[in-house]
Scaffold this motif. Sequence first.
Motif, mmCIF file in Angstrom:
data_model
loop_
_atom_site.group_PDB
_atom_site.id
_atom_site.type_symbol
_atom_site.label_atom_id
_atom_site.label_comp_id
_atom_site.label_asym_id
_atom_site.label_seq_id
_atom_site.Cartn_x
_atom_site.Cartn_y
_atom_site.Cartn_z
ATOM 1 N N HIS A 9 -24.838 -4.462 117.157
ATOM 2 C CA HIS A 9 -24.840 -4.494 118.638
ATOM 3 C C HIS A 9 -25.525 -3.082 119.040
ATOM 4 C CE1 HIS A 9 -22.552 -8.128 119.777
ATOM 5 N NE2 HIS A 9 -23.765 -8.569 119.673
ATOM 6 N N THR A 10 -24.847 -1.948 118.342
ATOM 7 C CA THR A 10 -25.071 -0.498 118.923
ATOM 8 C C THR A 10 -26.318 -0.170 118.242
ATOM 9 O OG1 THR A 10 -22.718 -0.168 119.206
ATOM 10 C CG2 THR A 10 -24.227 1.733 118.717
ATOM 11 N N VAL A 11 -26.827 -0.508 117.066
ATOM 12 C CA VAL A 11 -28.262 -0.298 116.374
ATOM 13 C C VAL A 11 -29.072 -0.823 117.326
ATOM 14 C CG1 VAL A 11 -29.559 -0.746 114.451
ATOM 15 C CG2 VAL A 11 -27.324 0.179 114.089
ATOM 16 N N GLU A 65 -29.059 -1.428 103.708
ATOM 17 C CA GLU A 65 -29.509 -0.208 103.127
ATOM 18 C C GLU A 65 -28.202 0.755 103.438
ATOM 19 O OE1 GLU A 65 -33.430 1.224 104.084
ATOM 20 O OE2 GLU A 65 -34.144 -0.804 103.524
ATOM 21 N N GLU A 66 -27.622 0.590 104.502
ATOM 22 C CA GLU A 66 -26.615 1.704 104.848
ATOM 23 C C GLU A 66 -25.401 1.267 105.007
ATOM 24 O OE1 GLU A 66 -28.288 4.179 108.185
ATOM 25 O OE2 GLU A 66 -30.352 3.611 107.730
ATOM 26 N N VAL A 67 -24.997 0.029 105.152
ATOM 27 C CA VAL A 67 -23.790 -0.581 105.338
ATOM 28 C C VAL A 67 -23.177 -1.349 104.254
ATOM 29 C CG1 VAL A 67 -22.390 -1.913 106.937
ATOM 30 C CG2 VAL A 67 -24.236 -0.685 107.911
ATOM 31 N N LEU A 104 -25.770 7.343 99.327
ATOM 32 C CA LEU A 104 -26.611 6.765 100.521
ATOM 33 C C LEU A 104 -27.125 7.889 101.576
ATOM 34 C CD1 LEU A 104 -24.115 3.718 101.419
ATOM 35 C CD2 LEU A 104 -26.286 3.783 100.102
ATOM 36 N N ALA A 105 -28.465 7.681 101.931
ATOM 37 C CA ALA A 105 -28.890 8.677 102.936
ATOM 38 C C ALA A 105 -28.519 8.219 104.203
ATOM 39 C CB ALA A 105 -30.415 8.597 102.721
ATOM 40 N N GLN A 106 -28.280 7.109 104.315
ATOM 41 C CA GLN A 106 -28.171 6.397 105.966
ATOM 42 C C GLN A 106 -28.944 7.096 106.899
ATOM 43 O OE1 GLN A 106 -23.847 7.155 105.383
ATOM 44 N NE2 GLN A 106 -23.479 4.891 105.319
ATOM 45 N N PRO A 107 -30.135 7.114 106.939
ATOM 46 C CA PRO A 107 -30.888 8.238 107.914
ATOM 47 C C PRO A 107 -30.959 7.480 109.211
ATOM 48 C CG PRO A 107 -32.524 6.512 106.377
ATOM 49 C CD PRO A 107 -31.193 6.483 105.906
ATOM 50 N N ARG A 108 -31.016 6.062 109.488
ATOM 51 C CA ARG A 108 -30.860 5.424 110.899
ATOM 52 C C ARG A 108 -29.424 5.553 111.384
ATOM 53 N NH1 ARG A 108 -32.819 2.561 107.089
ATOM 54 N NH2 ARG A 108 -34.941 1.748 106.996
ATOM 55 N N ALA A 154 -29.681 14.782 108.063
ATOM 56 C CA ALA A 154 -30.137 13.867 106.977
ATOM 57 C C ALA A 154 -29.464 14.181 105.904
ATOM 58 C CB ALA A 154 -31.679 13.941 106.785
ATOM 59 N N ALA A 155 -29.052 13.207 104.951
ATOM 60 C CA ALA A 155 -28.113 13.475 103.947
ATOM 61 C C ALA A 155 -29.011 14.224 102.803
ATOM 62 C CB ALA A 155 -27.619 12.258 103.215
ATOM 63 N N ARG A 156 -28.405 15.184 102.088
ATOM 64 C CA ARG A 156 -29.382 15.911 101.104
ATOM 65 C C ARG A 156 -29.954 14.993 100.154
ATOM 66 N NH1 ARG A 156 -25.488 21.287 99.893
ATOM 67 N NH2 ARG A 156 -25.378 22.033 101.972
#
Length: 380
Positions: free
Chosen positions: A259-261, A296-298, A360-364, A373-375
């Motif tokens: 929902h929040t995304v 990809e992120e969760v 995980l970069a988790q950019p969003r 951003a993650a290294r």
Amino acid sequence: MATPILQFGTSRFLQAHVDLFIHEALARDQALGRVTVVQTTGSAASARRLEAFNLPGGYPVRIRGLANGAVVDQEHRVTAIDAGLHADRNWTAVCELGATSAQVIVSNTGDRGYELSDRDGPALLHATAAPRSFPAKLLVLLFHRYRRGAAPITLYPCELVANNGTVLREVVLQLARAWGLDDGFKQYLSRSCLWVNSLVDRIVSEAIAPAGAVAEPYAIWVIEAQKNMVLPCTHPQIVVTSELEPFERRKLFLLNLGHTVLAEHWQLHQLPKDMTVLQAMSDARMRAGLEAAWEEEVLPVFDALGEAGIARDYLAQVRDRFSNPFLAHRLADIAQNHEEKKQRRLRPVVALANSLQLPLAQPRLRAALGLAAARAAHAA
């Protein structure tokens, strides 16, 4: 008015979830009894709901959606509420009920419900005026119960706060210490009062004026088992468990995060103010962004926890719920207190991925939180 269940909050969610559960359980003689609802805010809409609660005949809850591939379109007339009281106008009656017949307290006081007020102080223990904050209201009510020698009481906070019962207990105990209250009362708060962690899950998309709501068929109330706790009712959609955390994690990281995304995208791109979740799921760009965040992120976090299968099963349900053609679940409603919701719903996923040392970069999620951003080295 001697009801065993005292409810703080008049929200459409409580009407279509907890109160509906109790209504259905009463029909099977499986509930403690009826509910007295307490309005804790000055909201005009809440006041109109309160007036409606005091009228005979109950209020409507319409359940609309899909369940196991079949269309559900039902209307219930909920008669579980015995009376509505306003904290500011009826505080003496609220305290009397809390000190005598109440066996259970249920609450859903909003995203900022546990915040304290500088206007509250120990003089309120002996006043007829209600405290401003919800924790102070509870403290005063339980103090009256303690002084009257009443039996233990079970509290079920339903606010979307991890370990909500534990958190609320600590806030109330902190206030008792700040007010210099005696050790006997503090022991009563921590030992005789049972502060139960619980999780509620149902999308309630619309209010029906003056009281009532439209909700989806899916509903669950997950309650963490405690010795000697008193349940408000038994119901097929109530789960009592010794492990609440996996249920919380799935709801927070998949449904609430989803929902929040969507709300983040809606705000950033200044999309139509009346846009709904269904419309967002039908928008190719918004759907793709949400699916990428989930996949990809969760979900890799759930994989690392050994919860891959059950998380994906729950996510399949979430996709169906988000695509419910019968609910007008507005992104503008979801986006209320958006910055606070991002911290509560997105940051824990990033923190858990870091603690598990996942690549995980988790950019969003990081962009929504304003994090760097993650290294690349960590994400490689």
